[in-house]
Design a protein around this motif. Structure first.
Motif, PDB file in Angstrom:
ATOM      1  N   LEU A  42       0.828  -1.206   0.000  1.00  0.00           N
ATOM      2  CA  LEU A  42       0.000   0.000   0.000  1.00  0.00           C
ATOM      3  C   LEU A  42       0.864   1.258   0.000  1.00  0.00           C
ATOM      4  CD1 LEU A  42      -2.881  -0.882   2.496  1.00  0.00           C
ATOM      5  CD2 LEU A  42      -2.949  -0.854   0.003  1.00  0.00           C
ATOM      6  N   TYR A  43       1.892   1.276   0.828  1.00  0.00           N
ATOM      7  CA  TYR A  43       2.758   2.452   0.913  1.00  0.00           C
ATOM      8  C   TYR A  43       3.491   2.684  -0.403  1.00  0.00           C
ATOM      9  CZ  TYR A  43       6.348   5.654   2.673  1.00  0.00           C
ATOM     10  OH  TYR A  43       7.177   6.731   2.862  1.00  0.00           O
ATOM     11  N   ASP A  44       3.991   1.623  -0.999  1.00  0.00           N
ATOM     12  CA  ASP A  44       4.683   1.761  -2.282  1.00  0.00           C
ATOM     13  C   ASP A  44       3.725   2.293  -3.349  1.00  0.00           C
ATOM     14  OD1 ASP A  44       6.970   0.830  -1.095  1.00  0.00           O
ATOM     15  OD2 ASP A  44       6.821  -1.202  -1.913  1.00  0.00           O
ATOM     16  N   GLY A  93      11.883   8.251   4.886  1.00  0.00           N
ATOM     17  CA  GLY A  93      10.912   7.961   5.925  1.00  0.00           C
ATOM     18  C   GLY A  93      10.168   6.663   5.660  1.00  0.00           C
ATOM     19  N   GLY A  94       9.217   6.353   6.566  1.00  0.00           N
ATOM     20  CA  GLY A  94       8.431   5.126   6.441  1.00  0.00           C
ATOM     21  C   GLY A  94       8.350   4.340   7.726  1.00  0.00           C
ATOM     22  N   GLY A  95       8.585   5.007   8.859  1.00  0.00           N
ATOM     23  CA  GLY A  95       8.415   4.343  10.144  1.00  0.00           C
ATOM     24  C   GLY A  95       9.401   3.231  10.417  1.00  0.00           C
ATOM     25  N   TYR A  96      10.548   3.214   9.725  1.00  0.00           N
ATOM     26  CA  TYR A  96      11.582   2.169   9.852  1.00  0.00           C
ATOM     27  C   TYR A  96      11.101   0.833   9.297  1.00  0.00           C
ATOM     28  CZ  TYR A  96      12.410   5.591  13.525  1.00  0.00           C
ATOM     29  OH  TYR A  96      12.523   6.761  14.224  1.00  0.00           O
ATOM     30  N   VAL A  97       9.871   0.815   8.767  1.00  0.00           N
ATOM     31  CA  VAL A  97       9.234  -0.424   8.317  1.00  0.00           C
ATOM     32  C   VAL A  97       8.949  -0.381   6.819  1.00  0.00           C
ATOM     33  CG1 VAL A  97       7.138  -1.859   8.577  1.00  0.00           C
ATOM     34  CG2 VAL A  97       8.186  -0.783  10.591  1.00  0.00           C
ATOM     35  N   LEU A  98       8.712   0.815   6.292  1.00  0.00           N
ATOM     36  CA  LEU A  98       8.263   1.003   4.917  1.00  0.00           C
ATOM     37  C   LEU A  98       9.280   1.821   4.129  1.00  0.00           C
ATOM     38  CD1 LEU A  98       4.664   2.198   5.888  1.00  0.00           C
ATOM     39  CD2 LEU A  98       5.367  -0.164   5.434  1.00  0.00           C
ATOM     40  N   GLY A  99       9.127   1.794   2.803  1.00  0.00           N
ATOM     41  CA  GLY A  99       9.913   2.673   1.950  1.00  0.00           C
ATOM     42  C   GLY A  99      11.229   2.068   1.507  1.00  0.00           C
ATOM     43  N   GLY A 100      11.911   2.811   0.622  1.00  0.00           N
ATOM     44  CA  GLY A 100      13.182   2.360   0.073  1.00  0.00           C
ATOM     45  C   GLY A 100      13.664   3.354  -0.963  1.00  0.00           C
ATOM     46  N   LEU A 101      14.477   2.892  -1.883  1.00  0.00           N
ATOM     47  CA  LEU A 101      15.053   3.792  -2.877  1.00  0.00           C
ATOM     48  C   LEU A 101      13.996   4.386  -3.801  1.00  0.00           C
ATOM     49  CD1 LEU A 101      18.287   1.829  -3.871  1.00  0.00           C
ATOM     50  CD2 LEU A 101      18.039   3.688  -2.205  1.00  0.00           C
ATOM     51  N   ASP A 102      12.942   3.636  -4.102  1.00  0.00           N
ATOM     52  CA  ASP A 102      11.920   4.142  -5.024  1.00  0.00           C
ATOM     53  C   ASP A 102      10.939   5.095  -4.353  1.00  0.00           C
ATOM     54  OD1 ASP A 102      12.988   2.713  -7.140  1.00  0.00           O
ATOM     55  OD2 ASP A 102      11.716   0.961  -6.773  1.00  0.00           O
ATOM     56  N   LEU A 126      15.126  -2.736   7.064  1.00  0.00           N
ATOM     57  CA  LEU A 126      13.842  -2.379   7.642  1.00  0.00           C
ATOM     58  C   LEU A 126      13.431  -3.347   8.754  1.00  0.00           C
ATOM     59  CD1 LEU A 126      11.798  -1.550   4.405  1.00  0.00           C
ATOM     60  CD2 LEU A 126      12.932   0.066   5.951  1.00  0.00           C
ATOM     61  N   ALA A 127      12.673  -2.819   9.698  1.00  0.00           N
ATOM     62  CA  ALA A 127      12.011  -3.628  10.713  1.00  0.00           C
ATOM     63  C   ALA A 127      10.699  -4.165  10.116  1.00  0.00           C
ATOM     64  CB  ALA A 127      11.739  -2.763  11.943  1.00  0.00           C
ATOM     65  N   PRO A 128      10.132  -5.208  10.689  1.00  0.00           N
ATOM     66  CA  PRO A 128      10.580  -5.933  11.872  1.00  0.00           C
ATOM     67  C   PRO A 128      11.581  -7.052  11.581  1.00  0.00           C
ATOM     68  CG  PRO A 128       8.471  -6.789  11.174  1.00  0.00           C
ATOM     69  CD  PRO A 128       8.787  -5.654  10.240  1.00  0.00           C
ATOM     70  N   GLU A 129      11.883  -7.290  10.314  1.00  0.00           N
ATOM     71  CA  GLU A 129      12.857  -8.339  10.001  1.00  0.00           C
ATOM     72  C   GLU A 129      14.221  -8.011  10.625  1.00  0.00           C
ATOM     73  OE1 GLU A 129      10.158  -7.998   6.328  1.00  0.00           O
ATOM     74  OE2 GLU A 129      11.028  -6.682   7.825  1.00  0.00           O
ATOM     75  N   ASP A 159      13.500  12.466   6.249  1.00  0.00           N
ATOM     76  CA  ASP A 159      12.148  12.799   6.694  1.00  0.00           C
ATOM     77  C   ASP A 159      11.616  11.704   7.609  1.00  0.00           C
ATOM     78  OD1 ASP A 159       9.897  11.148   4.784  1.00  0.00           O
ATOM     79  OD2 ASP A 159      11.936  11.267   4.011  1.00  0.00           O
ATOM     80  N   SER A 160      10.909  12.123   8.648  1.00  0.00           N
ATOM     81  CA  SER A 160      10.238  11.212   9.576  1.00  0.00           C
ATOM     82  C   SER A 160      11.244  10.256  10.210  1.00  0.00           C
ATOM     83  CB  SER A 160       9.106  10.482   8.844  1.00  0.00           C
ATOM     84  OG  SER A 160       8.252   9.820   9.758  1.00  0.00           O
ATOM     85  N   ALA A 161      11.130   8.950   9.953  1.00  0.00           N
ATOM     86  CA  ALA A 161      12.113   7.999  10.485  1.00  0.00           C
ATOM     87  C   ALA A 161      13.508   8.334   9.990  1.00  0.00           C
ATOM     88  CB  ALA A 161      11.730   6.587  10.072  1.00  0.00           C
ATOM     89  N   GLY A 162      13.609   8.814   8.749  1.00  0.00           N
ATOM     90  CA  GLY A 162      14.907   9.201   8.218  1.00  0.00           C
ATOM     91  C   GLY A 162      15.508  10.388   8.938  1.00  0.00           C
ATOM     92  N   GLY A 163      14.654  11.288   9.433  1.00  0.00           N
ATOM     93  CA  GLY A 163      15.152  12.392  10.242  1.00  0.00           C
ATOM     94  C   GLY A 163      15.727  11.897  11.557  1.00  0.00           C
TER      95      GLY A 163
END
Length: 317
Positions: A42-44, A93-102, A126-129, A159-163
């Motif tokens: 969904l996030y992607d 950003g992405g809450g340490y769980v979502l997101g990536g280079l794209d 990324l978490a939770p892995e 941004d967000s988690a990235g901040g």
């Protein structure tokens, strides 16, 4: 238009509400019940829907560096017509769980096109892995590898988690020979008490809630978040001396909005340079709205100007 809850009915303008509604349309009623893989899909999809494409004249190259647990993928953005003036190391950003280079591709490309700096995006684990400190370890390893390979000034941004990760790297390197020239944190999660302040007044803000933040922290930690650990919670540091010049941009309608002023105040009290800019009427994740919402476009302009200034060694305060 649906009924808007107070105080957001007056704080948020029509353009921003349109962005909020368009974002919400990507999440069905059963979204909260999805597993992590489903949440990532969904996030992607959301990020693709708001992707503006790369500006012309920006060349892109994917690579990797050695990390503490294997290769760390990177994506570099360079203006093809000129030598770079500096480097921006970007943590998504992405809450340490979502997101990536794209997920933040066009954002990084636009920063490159506007500043003339090479922008390097870091695809940390990324978490939770991968639980804490995996994200911090990758962020720090990327900084040390890139800063050690270039004499250009390097600005940390995220941004967000990235901040959060940018601030943690700044703290970890505050006494090192290789230090960032500055840091620009965009609606960062810095670890203030979730039971106080804006985590109460904006607990149910559009785009991000306090409950969301609690869940992300628990997923990252693999349970109860640690206490007294600045690599997890930058506001848990016992000293703020030696941190680089810092700009923090917060969204007014965001439970995280209270973190920025506290963080900046502690840096200035320790003798450093820091400034927090609260962007009125904006919501968490507004970077995706920079082409559709005037307030977000203006804020993105200030963010890019701040990055450029810190890379030149100028204080924009």
């Amino acid at each position: 238009m649906s009924l808007r809850p107070a105080p957001y009915d007056t704080l948020i303008d029509a353009e921003t509400w349109a962005f909020v509604d368009a974002s919400a349309a990507h999440y069905g009623e059963d979204a909260a019940a999805l597993d992590v893989a489903g949440q990532r899909r969904l996030y992607d999809g959301l990020c693709r829907a708001f992707d503006a494409g790369r500006p012309s004249g920006v060349a892109v190259e994917d690579s990797a560096i050695a990390g503490p647990a294997g290769p760390i993928p990177l994506r570099s953005y360079m203006r093809s017509s000129a030598e770079p003036l500096g480097i921006v190391l970007y943590y998504h950003g992405g809450g340490y769980v979502l997101g990536g280079l794209d997920s933040h591709d066009s954002i990084c490309a636009e920063i490159c096109a506007t500043t003339g700096y090479t922008v390097i995006s870091v695809d940390y684990r990324l978490a939770p892995e991968h639980r804490h400190p995996a994200q911090f370890e990758d962020a720090l390893a990327a900084f040390r590898a890139i800063a050690g390979a270039s004499s250009l000034p390097l600005v940390l941004a995220g941004d967000s988690a990235g901040g959060n990760l940018a601030a943690a790297v700044s703290w970890a390197t505050r006494t090192d020979l290789l230090k960032p020239a500055g840091q620009v944190l965009i609606y960062p999660a810095l670890g203030a008490d979730l039971t106080r302040g804006t985590f109460v007044t904006h607990a149910n803000a559009p785009m991000l809630t306090t409950a969301d933040m609690r869940l992300y922290d628990e997923l990252r930690a693999g349970g109860t978040p640690p206490t007294g650990d600045p690599s997890f919670t930058p506001l848990a540091a016992d000293t703020y001396a030696g941190l680089p010049p810092t700009l923090v941009f917060t969204a007014e309608c965001d439970p995280l909005s209270g973190d920025g002023p506290v963080y900046c105040a502690r840096i200035t009290e320790a003798g450093g340079q820091a400034r927090c800019i609260e962007e009125k009427g904006l919501v968490h994740g507004y970077l995706r709205a920079r082409h559709s919402v005037a307030r977000a476009r203006d804020s993105f302009g200030r963010i890019v100007d701040g990055i450029a200034a810190l890379g030149r060694g100028n204080w924009p305060g």
